[in-house]
Scaffold this motif. Structure first.
Motif, PDB file in Angstrom:
ATOM      1  N   SER A  50       0.815  -1.267  -0.352  1.00 53.82           N
ATOM      2  CA  SER A  50      -0.093  -0.024   0.054  1.00 53.82           C
ATOM      3  C   SER A  50       0.915   1.199  -0.044  1.00 53.82           C
ATOM      4  CB  SER A  50      -0.908  -0.128   1.216  1.00 53.82           C
ATOM      5  OG  SER A  50      -0.346  -0.243   2.588  1.00 53.82           O
ATOM      6  N   GLN A  51       2.163   1.083   0.340  1.00 56.58           N
ATOM      7  CA  GLN A  51       3.180   2.330   0.479  1.00 56.58           C
ATOM      8  C   GLN A  51       4.138   2.143  -0.564  1.00 56.58           C
ATOM      9  OE1 GLN A  51       4.450   2.401   4.488  1.00 56.58           O
ATOM     10  NE2 GLN A  51       2.545   3.122   5.286  1.00 56.58           N
ATOM     11  N   PHE A  52       4.606   0.986  -0.884  1.00 59.10           N
ATOM     12  CA  PHE A  52       5.589   1.128  -1.829  1.00 59.10           C
ATOM     13  C   PHE A  52       5.524  -0.114  -2.732  1.00 59.10           C
ATOM     14  CE2 PHE A  52       7.207   1.656   2.608  1.00 59.10           C
ATOM     15  CZ  PHE A  52       8.004   2.993   2.139  1.00 59.10           C
ATOM     16  N   CYS A  53       5.977   0.129  -4.105  1.00 56.35           N
ATOM     17  CA  CYS A  53       5.580  -0.783  -5.122  1.00 56.35           C
ATOM     18  C   CYS A  53       7.000  -0.792  -6.152  1.00 56.35           C
ATOM     19  CB  CYS A  53       4.562  -0.090  -6.156  1.00 56.35           C
ATOM     20  SG  CYS A  53       4.912   1.364  -6.822  1.00 56.35           S
ATOM     21  N   ARG A  54       6.755  -1.623  -6.978  1.00 58.12           N
ATOM     22  CA  ARG A  54       7.951  -2.078  -7.937  1.00 58.12           C
ATOM     23  C   ARG A  54       7.610  -1.310  -9.430  1.00 58.12           C
ATOM     24  NH1 ARG A  54      11.225  -6.186  -7.784  1.00 58.12           N
ATOM     25  NH2 ARG A  54      12.374  -4.913  -9.022  1.00 58.12           N
ATOM     26  N   LEU A  96      13.579   3.881  -3.608  1.00 58.80           N
ATOM     27  CA  LEU A  96      14.307   3.124  -2.316  1.00 58.80           C
ATOM     28  C   LEU A  96      15.090   1.860  -2.904  1.00 58.80           C
ATOM     29  CD1 LEU A  96      11.021   3.923  -1.242  1.00 58.80           C
ATOM     30  CD2 LEU A  96      12.537   4.014   0.804  1.00 58.80           C
ATOM     31  N   LEU A  97      16.444   1.803  -2.456  1.00 56.85           N
ATOM     32  CA  LEU A  97      17.196   0.382  -2.915  1.00 56.85           C
ATOM     33  C   LEU A  97      16.898  -0.681  -1.529  1.00 56.85           C
ATOM     34  CD1 LEU A  97      19.352  -0.250  -4.985  1.00 56.85           C
ATOM     35  CD2 LEU A  97      21.010   0.551  -3.197  1.00 56.85           C
ATOM     36  N   PHE A  98      16.468  -1.655  -2.154  1.00 61.17           N
ATOM     37  CA  PHE A  98      16.216  -2.790  -1.232  1.00 61.17           C
ATOM     38  C   PHE A  98      17.512  -3.364  -0.864  1.00 61.17           C
ATOM     39  CE2 PHE A  98      14.690  -7.608  -1.201  1.00 61.17           C
ATOM     40  CZ  PHE A  98      14.809  -7.443   0.266  1.00 61.17           C
ATOM     41  N   GLY A  99      18.128  -2.921   0.360  1.00 62.09           N
ATOM     42  CA  GLY A  99      19.294  -3.308   0.718  1.00 62.09           C
ATOM     43  C   GLY A  99      19.413  -4.590   1.497  1.00 62.09           C
ATOM     44  N   LEU A 142      16.713  -3.220  -7.215  1.00 65.59           N
ATOM     45  CA  LEU A 142      16.645  -1.737  -7.645  1.00 65.59           C
ATOM     46  C   LEU A 142      15.314  -1.753  -8.525  1.00 65.59           C
ATOM     47  CD1 LEU A 142      18.235   0.885  -7.910  1.00 65.59           C
ATOM     48  CD2 LEU A 142      18.941   0.113 -10.264  1.00 65.59           C
ATOM     49  N   PRO A 143      14.199  -0.795  -8.452  1.00 62.95           N
ATOM     50  CA  PRO A 143      13.923  -0.139  -6.854  1.00 62.95           C
ATOM     51  C   PRO A 143      12.758  -0.173  -6.454  1.00 62.95           C
ATOM     52  CG  PRO A 143      13.701   1.344  -8.718  1.00 62.95           C
ATOM     53  CD  PRO A 143      13.980   0.032  -9.458  1.00 62.95           C
ATOM     54  N   TYR A 144      12.240   0.108  -5.300  1.00 65.01           N
ATOM     55  CA  TYR A 144      10.929   0.152  -4.819  1.00 65.01           C
ATOM     56  C   TYR A 144      10.707   1.884  -4.987  1.00 65.01           C
ATOM     57  CZ  TYR A 144      10.126  -4.684  -3.229  1.00 65.01           C
ATOM     58  OH  TYR A 144      10.185  -5.913  -3.187  1.00 65.01           O
ATOM     59  N   ILE A 145       9.328   2.089  -5.106  1.00 62.40           N
ATOM     60  CA  ILE A 145       8.902   3.369  -5.178  1.00 62.40           C
ATOM     61  C   ILE A 145       7.788   3.677  -4.009  1.00 62.40           C
ATOM     62  CG2 ILE A 145       7.972   5.163  -6.845  1.00 62.40           C
ATOM     63  CD1 ILE A 145      10.606   3.670  -7.906  1.00 62.40           C
ATOM     64  N   ALA A 146       8.020   5.052  -3.680  1.00 59.02           N
ATOM     65  CA  ALA A 146       7.110   5.261  -2.570  1.00 59.02           C
ATOM     66  C   ALA A 146       5.556   6.058  -3.372  1.00 59.02           C
ATOM     67  CB  ALA A 146       7.590   6.159  -1.688  1.00 59.02           C
ATOM     68  N   CYS A 197       5.712  -9.624 -13.979  1.00 61.85           N
ATOM     69  CA  CYS A 197       5.068  -9.565 -12.587  1.00 61.85           C
ATOM     70  C   CYS A 197       6.087  -8.903 -11.502  1.00 61.85           C
ATOM     71  CB  CYS A 197       4.805 -11.184 -12.087  1.00 61.85           C
ATOM     72  SG  CYS A 197       6.389 -12.128 -11.917  1.00 61.85           S
ATOM     73  N   CYS A 198       7.342  -8.682 -11.979  1.00 56.48           N
ATOM     74  CA  CYS A 198       8.059  -8.063 -11.099  1.00 56.48           C
ATOM     75  C   CYS A 198       7.721  -6.614 -10.841  1.00 56.48           C
ATOM     76  CB  CYS A 198       9.720  -8.159 -11.562  1.00 56.48           C
ATOM     77  SG  CYS A 198      10.365  -9.877 -11.847  1.00 56.48           S
ATOM     78  N   HIS A 199       7.238  -5.977 -12.068  1.00 56.01           N
ATOM     79  CA  HIS A 199       6.754  -4.538 -12.081  1.00 56.01           C
ATOM     80  C   HIS A 199       5.338  -4.270 -11.835  1.00 56.01           C
ATOM     81  CE1 HIS A 199      10.790  -3.854 -14.499  1.00 56.01           C
ATOM     82  NE2 HIS A 199      11.067  -3.954 -13.184  1.00 56.01           N
ATOM     83  N   ALA A 200       4.656  -5.521 -12.008  1.00 58.36           N
ATOM     84  CA  ALA A 200       3.111  -5.178 -12.031  1.00 58.36           C
ATOM     85  C   ALA A 200       2.755  -5.084 -10.470  1.00 58.36           C
ATOM     86  CB  ALA A 200       2.516  -6.462 -12.409  1.00 58.36           C
ATOM     87  N   GLU A 201       1.522  -4.178 -10.204  1.00 61.26           N
ATOM     88  CA  GLU A 201       0.685  -4.321  -9.023  1.00 61.26           C
ATOM     89  C   GLU A 201      -0.383  -4.797  -9.277  1.00 61.26           C
ATOM     90  OE1 GLU A 201       2.348  -3.261  -5.992  1.00 61.26           O
ATOM     91  OE2 GLU A 201       4.162  -3.281  -7.358  1.00 61.26           O
ATOM     92  N   GLY A 202      -1.393  -4.957  -8.045  1.00 62.63           N
ATOM     93  CA  GLY A 202      -2.545  -5.157  -7.987  1.00 62.63           C
ATOM     94  C   GLY A 202      -3.110  -6.305  -8.599  1.00 62.63           C
TER      95      GLY A 202
END
Length: 478
Positions: free
Chosen positions: A71-75, A319-322, A298-302, A104-109
């Motif tokens: 709900s806050q971060f997506c790809r 945001l970089l998933f560390g 790389l990366p997640y988006i707010a 699927c790595c970039h898709a949402e919902g």
């Protein structure tokens, strides 16, 4: 010669006094992450190539919150403000990893559920016992190529080949496996001048496979992906085959190399393995903590203004998933030398909606490959000083360049004889690293003597009592 002016990429500090994650001063990214942790805490501002701003998530808990809160971060990188306002140019060095794709790595919902459901549905049909048998046979074939030499490079001759051989079998294109597809996969991941051509070669093979399986389905991953009720298009099929092939290949190749390095060099594991107190799967999990196959994602988006790790994150920020820095978060690992045996809470396979769906396949290939290789070459040892090993570092991973080893030359083995024991392989009780030890006598059996697995039998004449002792140790989980 005068020093370069501030703001020059030769410096580690860029505009706004932010730390660069690229350039000569960022060759040791592990040290850079600790520098950022000391200065900012669990979430730190930094700069990607071309001085594109990004948040680096360094805390274990903060990383897990990010990946588990869709709900806050997506790809979906189309929501990245730096892409929307032109800060990131089309020729950005990381564009292949940044550009949005209909996968699927970039898709949402709902779209993510449709595409991800097809991938996980196809994966659920994979015969894991069959994969272990094939991984064992592929290991024997690879070891046969160098066992008579007494020397080998376990990166280029083993770790970079075994995952591709197994993945080509899983996808249903064993005829495509060979030196060319291995080199193409490595090349496209390095981002070289020929990376686009290498990607085209792999996509051509996967497109041809898709067409063949549409016309003539079989019992393989590709056929099940095509026939899934989600009804993916040919383009979606081939793109997802690429994601599965390359992600699984790179992850497992790095994992294999890292586990073998640990077994050969780390006295903690060497002592425990020789003493029979740690299995190869446990060594795999420790490696996933200490040297994860992917350092970052790389990366997640707010998707909205929010707060993470005490930092104010704005809508459209990246945001970089560390993974690597999160795995060494002092709040979860105050003692980095402590054994993480039995603890699978590392970040190596991600989490949340985008958690790696094929992680058990990677574990199986590594478990079987390392165990079978050490059974064939029980006296294998590093052929150089540990300090001479070199790495190829990139923001997304750290890849061992080579792993030279030596051993007493061994005869080739017959790989045509099928395995008689389809159960998952366990660590043999009679291999050791660098030193020879004498096995202690085992208790007398209370069960009938098993038929030995011919595909992993040692090259020396069969010792029935030794085989029996190995079976009893396996049965007791030792």
């Amino acid at each position: 010669m005068s020093a370069p002016p501030p703001g020059c990429p030769a410096h580690g500090i860029g505009p706004g006094g932010l730390r660069r994650l690229y350039g000569p001063d960022a060759e040791d990214l592990g040290a850079v992450y600790e520098e950022l942790r000391d200065r900012y805490g669990t979430v730190a501002p930094a700069l990607l190539h071309d001085d594109v701003p990004i948040w680096v998530v360094l805390g274990h808990g903060e990383n897990m919150h990010m990946v588990r809160t869709p709900s806050q971060f997506c790809r979906d990188t189309r929501q990245w403000s730096a892409l929307q306002d032109g800060t990131i140019k089309p020729d950005h060095p990381l564009m292949p990893h940044i550009a949005w794709q209909p996968i699927c790595c970039h898709a949402e919902g709902d779209e993510h559920l449709r595409l991800r459901g097809a991938v996980t549905g196809a994966m659920s049909t994979i015969d894991h016992r069959g994969i272990r048998r094939y991984a064992n046979r592929a290991t024997q074939l690879l070891v046969n190529k160098f066992c008579e030499d007494g020397r080998a490079d376990l990166v280029s001759q083993f770790a970079e080949h075994l995952p591709m051989a197994v993945m080509c079998e899983i996808l249903g294109m064993p005829e495509e496996y060979g030196e060319r597809i291995v080199q193409a996969a490595r090349d496209m991941l390095k981002g070289t001048e020929t990376a686009i051509a290498s990607n085209a070669y792999i996509m051509d093979a996967l497109t041809r496979l898709t067409v063949r399986r549409r016309a003539e389905p079989k019992e393989d991953f590709t056929s099940h992906l095509i026939n899934h009720p989600a009804r993916l298009t040919d383009e979606e099929i081939s793109q997802h085959l690429r994601v599965v092939l390359i992600a699984a290949y790179e992850t497992t190749a790095n994992l294999l190399a890292n586990v073998l390095r640990v077994v050969l060099t780390d006295p903690r594991f060497r002592a425990q393995l020789n003493g029979g107190q740690m299995t190869v799967p446990e060594a795999v999990e420790q490696s996933l903590w200490d040297e994860p196959p992917f350092s970052t994602i790389l990366p997640y988006i707010a998707k909205q203004d929010t707060e993470l790790g005490g930092q104010r994150i704005r809508t459209g920020d990246a945001l970089l998933f560390g993974i690597a820095p999160g795995n060494v978060d002092p709040r979860v690992r105050p003692d980095l030398k402590a054994n993480m045996q039995g603890n699978r809470s590392h970040l190596a396979f991600g989490g949340g909606p985008h958690e790696c769906p094929g992680q058990d396949i990677g574990r199986a290939i590594a478990d079987v490959g390392v165990d079978a290789l050490l059974t064939r070459l029980p006296d294998v040892q590093l052929a150089c000083a540990e300090e001479e090993l070199s790495w190829r570092s990139f923001i997304l991973n750290r890849h061992l360049v080579d792993l030279p080893v030596k051993f007493e030359p061994k005869p080739q083995q017959d790989t045509q004889q099928p395995s008689l024991n389809p159960m998952p392989l366990q660590r043999s009780a009679n291999w050791q690293v660098g030193t020879v030890r004498t096995e202690s006598a085992a208790p007398q059996p209370t069960t009938p003597e098993p038929v030995p697995d011919a595909s992993v039998a040692a090259s020396q004449p069969v010792d029935r009592s030794s085989l029996l002792r190995r079976f009893l140790r396996w049965w007791r989980g030792e």
